[in-house]
Design a protein around this motif. Structure first.
Motif, PDB file in Angstrom:
ATOM      1  N   MET A 189       0.834  -1.206   0.000  1.00 46.60           N
ATOM      2  CA  MET A 189       0.000   0.000   0.000  1.00 46.60           C
ATOM      3  C   MET A 189       0.870   1.257   0.000  1.00 46.60           C
ATOM      4  N   PRO A 190       1.595   1.517  -1.078  1.00 50.78           N
ATOM      5  CA  PRO A 190       2.397   2.746  -1.111  1.00 50.78           C
ATOM      6  C   PRO A 190       1.517   3.986  -1.221  1.00 50.78           C
ATOM      7  N   GLU A 230       5.533  13.110  -3.865  1.00 49.45           N
ATOM      8  CA  GLU A 230       6.638  12.522  -3.114  1.00 49.45           C
ATOM      9  C   GLU A 230       6.104  11.363  -2.274  1.00 49.45           C
ATOM     10  N   PRO A 231       6.905  10.305  -2.077  1.00 50.08           N
ATOM     11  CA  PRO A 231       6.457   9.176  -1.255  1.00 50.08           C
ATOM     12  C   PRO A 231       6.134   9.600   0.180  1.00 50.08           C
ATOM     13  N   PRO A 236      11.941   3.891   3.439  1.00 52.59           N
ATOM     14  CA  PRO A 236      12.143   3.902   1.983  1.00 52.59           C
ATOM     15  C   PRO A 236      12.352   2.512   1.374  1.00 52.59           C
ATOM     16  N   GLN A 237      12.972   1.613   2.120  1.00 52.78           N
ATOM     17  CA  GLN A 237      13.196   0.256   1.599  1.00 52.78           C
ATOM     18  C   GLN A 237      11.871  -0.479   1.424  1.00 52.78           C
ATOM     19  N   LYS A 238      10.983  -0.357   2.401  1.00 51.21           N
ATOM     20  CA  LYS A 238       9.660  -0.987   2.301  1.00 51.21           C
ATOM     21  C   LYS A 238       8.891  -0.388   1.119  1.00 51.21           C
ATOM     22  N   PHE A 239       8.921   0.928   0.976  1.00 47.19           N
ATOM     23  CA  PHE A 239       8.242   1.605  -0.128  1.00 47.19           C
ATOM     24  C   PHE A 239       8.754   1.072  -1.465  1.00 47.19           C
TER      25      PHE A 239
END
Length: 168
Positions: A84-85, A93-94, A99-102
Motif C-alpha cells: 500500500m504505497p 513525493e512518497p 524507503p526500503q519498504k516503499f
C-alpha cells in the motif's frame, strides 16, 4: 490479461481498512450505506478476478492498494501481503518512514500488476477527478466454462464505469 475498471467518487474511507474483512466506518452511521459490513470489495473483486489494484485520493494523500492472489501464489506466501504505497498529492513525493519498504512495495506492484512504472501508476491517479475519489482495476478476470469472462469487457472498451463518472 483481462481487465475490468470501476470508478466512483466518494474516496476510500481509509486505505488500510480496505484490506480487512469486516472493517467499515459506515457501520457506525444510523443511515444504511452500501459497504457498511466491509466485505464486498474484497469478496466481490476476488470472485470476478484474481487480482485488483485500487487507487484512491483523499485530502493530501494518494494511496495504491494492491491485492493480488497471483502475487501471493507466485511468491509462495502462506499469508496475504498487501502493498500500500502512498504519495503526497501536491508533489507526488512518497509518504513513508521506511524507503526500503516503499521500494519493495513498488517492485511487487511493477512485477505483478499491469503497471510497470511509477509514471503509469500516477496516470491512474490522474483519472480520478477532483481531490478525492477511487479507481478500482480488477484484472486476471476469471472465465466461465465457455472461456469468456463473466463480465463483458471485450465489447465495451471502457470496461466498467459508474454512470456518475460519465455525467461529469
Amino acid at each position: 490479461m483481462s481487465v475490468g475498471r470501476l470508478w466512483w467518487d466518494d474516496g476510500a474511507e481509509e486505505a488500510s481498512d480496505i484490506i480487512y474483512f469486516g472493517t467499515s466506518k459506515k457501520r457506525l452511521s444510523t443511515l444504511k450505506f452500501i459497504g457498511q459490513y466491509g466485505n464486498g470489495l474484497k469478496s466481490g473483486s476476488m470472485r470476478i478476478g484474481k487480482d485488483f489494484i485500487l487507487f484512491t485520493k483523499k485530502e493530501e494523500t494518494m494511496t495504491c492498494v494492491f491485492f493480488s492472489q497471483t502475487f501471493c501464489e507466485g511468491e509462495g506466501l502462506s499469508e496475504v501481503v498487501v502493498p500500500m504505497p502512498s504519495w503526497l498529492t501536491k508533489n507526488r513525493e512518497p509518504v513513508t518512514d521506511d524507503p526500503q519498504k516503499f521500494s519493495t512495495e513498488l517492485s511487487i506492484i511493477y512485477k505483478y500488476s499491469p503497471y510497470k512504472t511509477e509514471a503509469e501508476l500516477m496516470r491512474q491517479f490522474d483519472i480520478i477527478y477532483g481531490k478525492c475519489g477511487t479507481l478500482l482495476v480488477i484484472y486476471n478476470l476469471k472465465l466461465l466454462l465457455s472461456g469468456e469472462p463473466e463480465l463483458d469487457v471485450k465489447t465495451d472498451k471502457e470496461d466498467i464505469l459508474m454512470a456518475e463518472a460519465l455525467e461529469e
